[in-house]
Scaffold this active site. Structure first.
Site, mmCIF file in Angstrom:
data_model
loop_
_atom_site.group_PDB
_atom_site.id
_atom_site.type_symbol
_atom_site.label_atom_id
_atom_site.label_comp_id
_atom_site.label_asym_id
_atom_site.label_seq_id
_atom_site.Cartn_x
_atom_site.Cartn_y
_atom_site.Cartn_z
ATOM 1 N N LYS A 113 2.165 -3.365 7.264
ATOM 2 C CA LYS A 113 2.444 -3.529 5.830
ATOM 3 C C LYS A 113 3.890 -3.136 5.536
ATOM 4 O O LYS A 113 4.578 -3.800 4.750
ATOM 5 C CB LYS A 113 1.479 -2.686 4.982
ATOM 6 C CG LYS A 113 0.030 -3.147 4.988
ATOM 7 C CD LYS A 113 -0.195 -4.537 4.409
ATOM 8 C CE LYS A 113 -0.036 -4.604 2.914
ATOM 9 N NZ LYS A 113 -0.412 -5.953 2.385
ATOM 10 N N THR A 170 0.818 -1.208 0.000
ATOM 11 C CA THR A 170 0.000 0.000 0.000
ATOM 12 C C THR A 170 0.852 1.259 0.000
ATOM 13 O O THR A 170 1.991 1.235 0.472
ATOM 14 C CB THR A 170 -0.904 -0.006 1.260
ATOM 15 O OG1 THR A 170 -1.545 1.254 1.388
ATOM 16 C CG2 THR A 170 -0.108 -0.242 2.537
ATOM 17 N N ASP A 171 0.261 2.354 -0.462
ATOM 18 C CA ASP A 171 0.980 3.645 -0.401
ATOM 19 C C ASP A 171 1.065 4.175 1.037
ATOM 20 O O ASP A 171 1.838 5.088 1.323
ATOM 21 C CB ASP A 171 0.312 4.686 -1.309
ATOM 22 C CG ASP A 171 -1.137 5.003 -0.945
ATOM 23 O OD1 ASP A 171 -1.701 4.347 -0.035
ATOM 24 O OD2 ASP A 171 -1.715 5.908 -1.572
ATOM 25 N N GLU A 172 0.269 3.569 1.957
ATOM 26 C CA GLU A 172 0.255 4.091 3.336
ATOM 27 C C GLU A 172 1.593 3.886 4.038
ATOM 28 O O GLU A 172 1.865 4.523 5.056
ATOM 29 C CB GLU A 172 -0.879 3.436 4.141
ATOM 30 C CG GLU A 172 -2.234 3.714 3.536
ATOM 31 C CD GLU A 172 -3.398 3.536 4.503
ATOM 32 O OE1 GLU A 172 -3.173 3.382 5.704
ATOM 33 O OE2 GLU A 172 -4.544 3.565 4.016
ATOM 34 N N TYR A 212 -1.874 -0.484 10.944
ATOM 35 C CA TYR A 212 -2.009 -1.161 9.640
ATOM 36 C C TYR A 212 -0.801 -0.884 8.765
ATOM 37 O O TYR A 212 -0.153 -1.807 8.246
ATOM 38 C CB TYR A 212 -3.300 -0.704 8.937
ATOM 39 C CG TYR A 212 -3.314 -1.034 7.449
ATOM 40 C CD1 TYR A 212 -3.406 -2.347 7.011
ATOM 41 C CD2 TYR A 212 -3.228 -0.016 6.490
ATOM 42 C CE1 TYR A 212 -3.409 -2.647 5.646
ATOM 43 C CE2 TYR A 212 -3.235 -0.307 5.130
ATOM 44 C CZ TYR A 212 -3.317 -1.629 4.714
ATOM 45 O OH TYR A 212 -3.313 -1.928 3.373
HETATM 46 P P1 NAD Z 1 -9.799 -7.226 2.054
HETATM 47 O O1 NAD Z 1 -9.792 -6.982 3.520
HETATM 48 O O2 NAD Z 1 -11.005 -6.926 1.250
HETATM 49 O O3 NAD Z 1 -9.413 -8.739 1.765
HETATM 50 C C1 NAD Z 1 -8.415 -9.432 2.470
HETATM 51 C C2 NAD Z 1 -8.596 -10.918 2.208
HETATM 52 O O4 NAD Z 1 -7.556 -11.610 2.921
HETATM 53 C C3 NAD Z 1 -9.931 -11.477 2.711
HETATM 54 O O5 NAD Z 1 -10.509 -12.299 1.733
HETATM 55 C C4 NAD Z 1 -9.555 -12.275 3.940
HETATM 56 O O6 NAD Z 1 -10.408 -13.387 4.193
HETATM 57 C C5 NAD Z 1 -8.137 -12.730 3.590
HETATM 58 N N1 NAD Z 1 -7.330 -13.021 4.784
HETATM 59 C C6 NAD Z 1 -7.182 -12.236 5.892
HETATM 60 N N2 NAD Z 1 -6.413 -12.851 6.790
HETATM 61 C C7 NAD Z 1 -6.045 -14.044 6.240
HETATM 62 C C8 NAD Z 1 -5.256 -15.130 6.678
HETATM 63 N N3 NAD Z 1 -4.699 -15.118 7.891
HETATM 64 N N4 NAD Z 1 -5.056 -16.189 5.849
HETATM 65 C C9 NAD Z 1 -5.645 -16.202 4.623
HETATM 66 N N5 NAD Z 1 -6.432 -15.225 4.164
HETATM 67 C C10 NAD Z 1 -6.628 -14.151 4.958
HETATM 68 O O7 NAD Z 1 -8.533 -6.427 1.510
HETATM 69 P P2 NAD Z 1 -8.305 -5.658 0.128
HETATM 70 O O8 NAD Z 1 -8.771 -4.280 0.258
HETATM 71 O O9 NAD Z 1 -8.793 -6.514 -0.979
HETATM 72 O O10 NAD Z 1 -6.704 -5.626 0.130
HETATM 73 C C11 NAD Z 1 -5.964 -6.718 -0.404
HETATM 74 C C12 NAD Z 1 -4.476 -6.396 -0.301
HETATM 75 O O11 NAD Z 1 -4.199 -5.185 -1.008
HETATM 76 C C13 NAD Z 1 -4.004 -6.157 1.134
HETATM 77 O O12 NAD Z 1 -2.719 -6.719 1.260
HETATM 78 C C14 NAD Z 1 -3.953 -4.647 1.266
HETATM 79 O O13 NAD Z 1 -2.981 -4.254 2.189
HETATM 80 C C15 NAD Z 1 -3.570 -4.243 -0.148
HETATM 81 N N6 NAD Z 1 -4.030 -2.908 -0.590
HETATM 82 C C16 NAD Z 1 -5.342 -2.535 -0.466
HETATM 83 C C17 NAD Z 1 -5.751 -1.311 -0.977
HETATM 84 C C18 NAD Z 1 -7.197 -0.866 -0.891
HETATM 85 O O14 NAD Z 1 -7.498 0.276 -1.254
HETATM 86 N N7 NAD Z 1 -8.124 -1.687 -0.473
HETATM 87 C C19 NAD Z 1 -4.827 -0.440 -1.565
HETATM 88 C C20 NAD Z 1 -3.486 -0.851 -1.656
HETATM 89 C C21 NAD Z 1 -3.105 -2.101 -1.186
HETATM 90 O O1 DAU Z 2 -4.160 3.998 0.477
HETATM 91 C C1 DAU Z 2 -4.386 2.623 0.367
HETATM 92 C C2 DAU Z 2 -5.216 2.148 1.534
HETATM 93 O O2 DAU Z 2 -6.536 2.645 1.317
HETATM 94 C C3 DAU Z 2 -5.230 0.638 1.694
HETATM 95 O O3 DAU Z 2 -3.932 0.186 1.988
HETATM 96 C C4 DAU Z 2 -6.182 0.216 2.811
HETATM 97 O O4 DAU Z 2 -6.257 -1.188 2.884
HETATM 98 C C5 DAU Z 2 -7.561 0.781 2.496
HETATM 99 O O5 DAU Z 2 -8.456 0.471 3.531
HETATM 100 C C6 DAU Z 2 -7.499 2.298 2.290
HETATM 101 O O6 DAU Z 2 -7.197 2.962 3.540
HETATM 102 P P1 DAU Z 2 -7.936 4.321 3.985
HETATM 103 O O7 DAU Z 2 -7.854 4.436 5.447
HETATM 104 O O8 DAU Z 2 -7.476 5.467 3.152
HETATM 105 O O9 DAU Z 2 -9.444 3.955 3.493
HETATM 106 P P2 DAU Z 2 -10.885 4.199 4.186
HETATM 107 O O10 DAU Z 2 -11.906 3.858 3.160
HETATM 108 O O11 DAU Z 2 -10.960 3.545 5.512
HETATM 109 O O12 DAU Z 2 -10.890 5.768 4.414
HETATM 110 C C7 DAU Z 2 -10.762 6.674 3.329
HETATM 111 C C8 DAU Z 2 -10.789 8.070 3.891
HETATM 112 O O13 DAU Z 2 -12.096 8.338 4.401
HETATM 113 C C9 DAU Z 2 -9.848 8.289 5.061
HETATM 114 O O14 DAU Z 2 -9.352 9.615 5.018
HETATM 115 C C10 DAU Z 2 -10.746 8.108 6.292
HETATM 116 C C11 DAU Z 2 -12.091 8.629 5.808
HETATM 117 N N1 DAU Z 2 -13.286 7.969 6.383
HETATM 118 C C12 DAU Z 2 -13.347 6.608 6.416
HETATM 119 C C13 DAU Z 2 -14.439 5.972 6.938
HETATM 120 C C14 DAU Z 2 -14.498 4.466 6.998
HETATM 121 C C15 DAU Z 2 -14.350 8.742 6.830
HETATM 122 O O15 DAU Z 2 -14.294 9.992 6.758
HETATM 123 N N2 DAU Z 2 -15.457 8.107 7.329
HETATM 124 C C16 DAU Z 2 -15.529 6.753 7.429
HETATM 125 O O16 DAU Z 2 -16.560 6.236 7.917
#
Ligand code: NAD
Ligand code: DAU
Length: 354
Positions: free
Chosen positions: A164, A135-137, A160
């Site tokens: 990562k 992730t970019d975080e 988190y």
């Molecule tokens: P998600 O939470 O939707 O999915 C995670 C999946 O991992 C789920 O299906 C869960 O059952 C599985 N999982 C969790 N713990 C596990 C374990 N111990 N063993 C096997 N499976 C397990 O997450 P996402 O948003 O799809 O993110 C997927 C990946 O991409 C993550 O590594 C996250 O850090 C990364 N990522 C997410 C975003 C985003 O915006 N969502 C952005 C950049 C990177």
């Molecule tokens: O940047 C990549 C990341 O983006 C991924 O690595 C993470 O897995 C993914 O969850 C996401 O993280 P964020 O914390 O940015 O996403 P989230 O949707 O939780 O929040 C987006 C923005 O909105 C953040 O500034 C927090 C705000 N927010 C979030 C929630 C859930 C609110 O204002 N209200 C809310 O209820």
């Protein structure tokens, strides 16, 4: 030259991004076996994959990446030549309530995966790939200007992102120490179908649909760089086949939105889709207590992947957001299913008692 893989392990394939990656690989590479390993936590859902579950090149395995023996045996059974590792705990708010769970899954789980790959490929690393999705975080929080590049120093600020960042460091350590053929990508915020409604966009769509308050943290001034999830899957595809071993790639949409502007746009789209008078949904916006340690701004410079691998995002944000809203409105059963049971308890704790 494009690589060729016979058996690809995708971890976390029942989650949001993982399910899009599984779908893409199963459909695009019929001659490769695609194994989806997922624990099916609250975030994993096999309903995300009903369209590919009967394809001959697809296998689902339920299992936990923190179970070392199970992972070792899985590598022996399938002899994977590529691993695309997405399984993780992914929600920042949950990491604030339970950091240890994030360390166990994201750090120890990733080390188990690395060890299993290293053991399985001990005779030859030739033609193998361990691809870690990050992730970019990990880069921390930006001020008003500048972008994260591949050389930006890591500065994680939530449990988190710390987990990562740690897993990224282990992946690179295995490259330098054991010559494990690794690649990492760091992506910005994804949005699209099958997104679990604990994250901002699907949570807001769900609440607007049900005429419930839309919680915006702080003053809504934090900025995220949004990318359509299928564009992330296409970036993962090019990196699997053409990414340079030992490199990292930043992936992003060049699409920065202040949370409050994004929510206002979403309200406008929802008014149109639900035949509500303009301005109706925006009345649901409710400013709530800010997230602890809330990163102010993320913005990705994706020049490297664009120039080196020819990848670019395909969709404009408004178009992607409309497609996303359409999917949620057409898939009420999916939404009802994932928001019943434990979701209610989570929602109560996160938004009502906070
Ligand atoms: P998600 O939470 O939707 O999915 C995670 C999946 O991992 C789920 O299906 C869960 O059952 C599985 N999982 C969790 N713990 C596990 C374990 N111990 N063993 C096997 N499976 C397990 O997450 P996402 O948003 O799809 O993110 C997927 C990946 O991409 C993550 O590594 C996250 O850090 C990364 N990522 C997410 C975003 C985003 O915006 N969502 C952005 C950049 C990177
Ligand atoms: O940047 C990549 C990341 O983006 C991924 O690595 C993470 O897995 C993914 O969850 C996401 O993280 P964020 O914390 O940015 O996403 P989230 O949707 O939780 O929040 C987006 C923005 O909105 C953040 O500034 C927090 C705000 N927010 C979030 C929630 C859930 C609110 O204002 N209200 C809310 O209820």
């Amino acid at each position: 030259m494009k690589r060729d893989f016979k058996t690809i392990l995708i971890t976390g394939g029942a989650g949001f991004i993982g399910s899009h990656v599984v779908r893409r690989f199963v459909n695009n590479y019929p001659d490769s076996k695609i194994i989806n390993l997922d624990k099916l936590t609250y975030a994993g859902n096999l309903q995300n994959l009903t369209d590919v579950e009967n394809k001959p090149n697809y296998t689902f395995v339920k299992g936990d990446i923190t179970d070392k023996n199970f992972i070792d045996e899985l590598f022996i059974k399938y002899n994977f030549d590529a691993v695309v590792h997405l399984a993780a705990e992914s929600h920042v708010d949950r990491s604030i309530s339970n950091p240890t769970e994030f360390a166990i899954t994201n750090v120890i789980g990733t080390i188990n995966m690395l060890n299993a790959a290293k053991k399985s490929w001990a005779n030859s690393m030739e033609g193998k790939l361990f691809y870690h999705i990050s992730t970019d975080e990990v880069f921390g929080s930006l001020g008003a200007t500048g972008f994260f590049t591949e050389t930006t120093a890591y500065d994680p600020r939530s449990p988190y992102s710390a987990s990562k960042a740690s897993s990224d460091h282990f992946v690179m350590a295995y490259y330098h120490t054991y010559k494990l053929p690794v690649v990492i990508s760091n992506c910005s915020n994804n949005y699209g179908s099958h997104h679990f409604p604990e994250k901002l966009i699907p949570l807001a769509i769900h609440n607007i649909k049900d005429n419930k308050p839309v919680p915006v943290y702080g003053k809504g001034e934090n900025i995220r760089d949004w990318l359509f999830v299928e564009d992330h899957a296409s970036a993962i595809d090019v990196i699997v086949y053409r990414g340079t071993i030992g490199n990292t790639y930043n992936i992003g949409g060049h699409n920065e939105w202040k949370n409050i502007d994004l929510i206002n746009l979403l309200c406008k789209i929802m008014d149109k889709k639900l035949n509500r008078a303009t301005g109706t949904s925006a009345k649901l916006i409710t400013f709530v207590k800010d997230r602890a340690g809330h990163d102010m701004r993320y913005a990705i410079d994706s020049t490297k992947i664009q120039k080196e691998l020819g990848w670019k995002p395909s969709l404009q944000f408004e178009e992607g957001l409309e497609k996303t809203v359409d999917w949620y409105l057409a898939n009420e059963a999916w939404l009802n299913n994932v928001t019943s049971g434990d979701y209610q308890k989570y929602y109560e704790k996160q938004y009502v008692q906070r």
